[in-house]
Scaffold this motif. Structure first.
Motif, PDB file in Angstrom:
ATOM      1  N   VAL A  95     -27.288 -20.489  75.897  1.00 24.39           N
ATOM      2  CA  VAL A  95     -28.229 -19.503  76.457  1.00 24.39           C
ATOM      3  C   VAL A  95     -27.624 -18.103  76.377  1.00 24.39           C
ATOM      4  O   VAL A  95     -28.291 -17.151  75.953  1.00 24.39           O
ATOM      5  N   GLU A  96     -26.381 -17.985  76.767  1.00 21.77           N
ATOM      6  CA  GLU A  96     -25.708 -16.686  76.720  1.00 21.77           C
ATOM      7  C   GLU A  96     -25.570 -16.200  75.282  1.00 21.77           C
ATOM      8  O   GLU A  96     -25.806 -15.016  74.983  1.00 21.77           O
ATOM      9  N   SER A  99     -28.900 -15.048  74.028  1.00 19.66           N
ATOM     10  CA  SER A  99     -29.302 -13.830  74.734  1.00 19.66           C
ATOM     11  C   SER A  99     -28.563 -12.610  74.190  1.00 19.66           C
ATOM     12  O   SER A  99     -29.152 -11.531  74.052  1.00 19.66           O
ATOM     13  N   MET A 102     -30.211 -11.653  70.992  1.00 16.65           N
ATOM     14  CA  MET A 102     -31.452 -10.929  71.281  1.00 16.65           C
ATOM     15  C   MET A 102     -31.153  -9.469  71.642  1.00 16.65           C
ATOM     16  O   MET A 102     -31.816  -8.554  71.163  1.00 16.65           O
ATOM     17  N   GLY A 103     -30.170  -9.244  72.499  1.00 18.26           N
ATOM     18  CA  GLY A 103     -29.811  -7.886  72.894  1.00 18.26           C
ATOM     19  C   GLY A 103     -29.365  -7.056  71.704  1.00 18.26           C
ATOM     20  O   GLY A 103     -29.779  -5.899  71.552  1.00 18.26           O
ATOM     21  N   TRP A 118     -38.555  -8.299  73.825  1.00 20.58           N
ATOM     22  CA  TRP A 118     -38.191  -9.712  73.988  1.00 20.58           C
ATOM     23  C   TRP A 118     -39.422 -10.413  74.535  1.00 20.58           C
ATOM     24  O   TRP A 118     -39.923 -10.079  75.620  1.00 20.58           O
ATOM     25  N   HIS A 120     -40.780 -14.012  75.833  1.00 16.13           N
ATOM     26  CA  HIS A 120     -40.289 -15.295  76.343  1.00 16.13           C
ATOM     27  C   HIS A 120     -41.161 -16.468  75.875  1.00 16.13           C
ATOM     28  O   HIS A 120     -42.050 -16.308  75.074  1.00 16.13           O
ATOM     29  N   ILE A 147     -34.649 -19.485  72.467  1.00 19.97           N
ATOM     30  CA  ILE A 147     -34.115 -18.514  73.431  1.00 19.97           C
ATOM     31  C   ILE A 147     -35.119 -17.385  73.640  1.00 19.97           C
ATOM     32  O   ILE A 147     -35.395 -16.992  74.764  1.00 19.97           O
ATOM     33  N   GLY A 148     -35.678 -16.874  72.569  1.00 23.28           N
ATOM     34  CA  GLY A 148     -36.653 -15.794  72.683  1.00 23.28           C
ATOM     35  C   GLY A 148     -37.176 -15.379  71.326  1.00 23.28           C
ATOM     36  O   GLY A 148     -36.685 -15.814  70.288  1.00 23.28           O
ATOM     37  N   CYS A 150     -37.858 -11.903  69.238  1.00 22.13           N
ATOM     38  CA  CYS A 150     -37.652 -10.459  69.168  1.00 22.13           C
ATOM     39  C   CYS A 150     -38.734  -9.918  68.242  1.00 22.13           C
ATOM     40  O   CYS A 150     -38.709 -10.169  67.037  1.00 22.13           O
TER      41      CYS A 150
END
Length: 173
Positions: A95-96, A99, A102-103, A118, A120, A147-148, A150
């Motif tokens: 998950v991290e 993420s 994504m960032g 982002w 969800h 996760i997401g 973009c």
């Protein structure tokens, strides 16, 4: 250095896009930034799926809207590019890791003058049978979790104003 800090402070989620695909050179730079996100023990658990085909984006949008509970909207706001970030759930930091990818994607897009947001519900999409079928069609094997999304595109309109930062955001001991 100061440009990086400025970009990190000024990036906002963009929810209105022009009907124009982003430049390939910019997309490649954004993807490289995603690939260079830190991951637990450097294991690189995430993968990115780039989608620029309107039909596939529309299909994903409908799937996403179903999990949102409102099938009449486009959760991708008409963005011409969607990057789905998935991560291997067998890694304890998946998950991290995803993420951080994504960032990096969103911050790199902003630095290049490209809007992003982002979106969800990727987890629910790709846990569904329809989502698993898509992963197989795309050649993605393994225990990947969404996760997401973009979303990327050229912004149409003004940049949203930042909300005031909350009180007690930082505690110092």
């Amino acid at each position: 250095m100061k440009d990086t800090i400025k970009d990190l402070k000024e990036r906002r989620s963009i929810k209105k896009y022009r009907d124009r695909q982003i430049e390939e050179a910019d997309l490649q730079e954004i993807l490289k930034a995603g690939m260079n996100a830190p991951t637990g023990m450097g294991m690189q658990s995430p993968v990115m799926v780039v989608i620029q085909d309107k039909e596939t984006i529309s299909k994903l949008s409908k799937m996403n809207a179903k999990f949102l509970g409102n099938e009449s909207i486009d959760p991708f706001y008409g963005a011409p590019t969607v990057i789905v970030v998935l991560a291997d759930k067998n890694r304890s930091t998946y998950v991290e890791d995803g993420s951080l990818v994504m960032g990096n994607l969103m911050n790199a897009a902003h630095a290049l003058g490209i809007g992003s947001c982002w979106i969800h519900r990727a987890k629910q999409e790709f846990e569904s049978e329809e989502g698993r079928k898509l992963l197989r069609q795309w050649g993605i094997e393994g225990d990947y979790v969404g996760i997401g999304h973009c979303i990327l595109g050229y912004q149409d309109g003004e940049t949203p104003k930042a909300k005031p930062r909350k009180e007690h955001y930082i505690y110092r001991v």
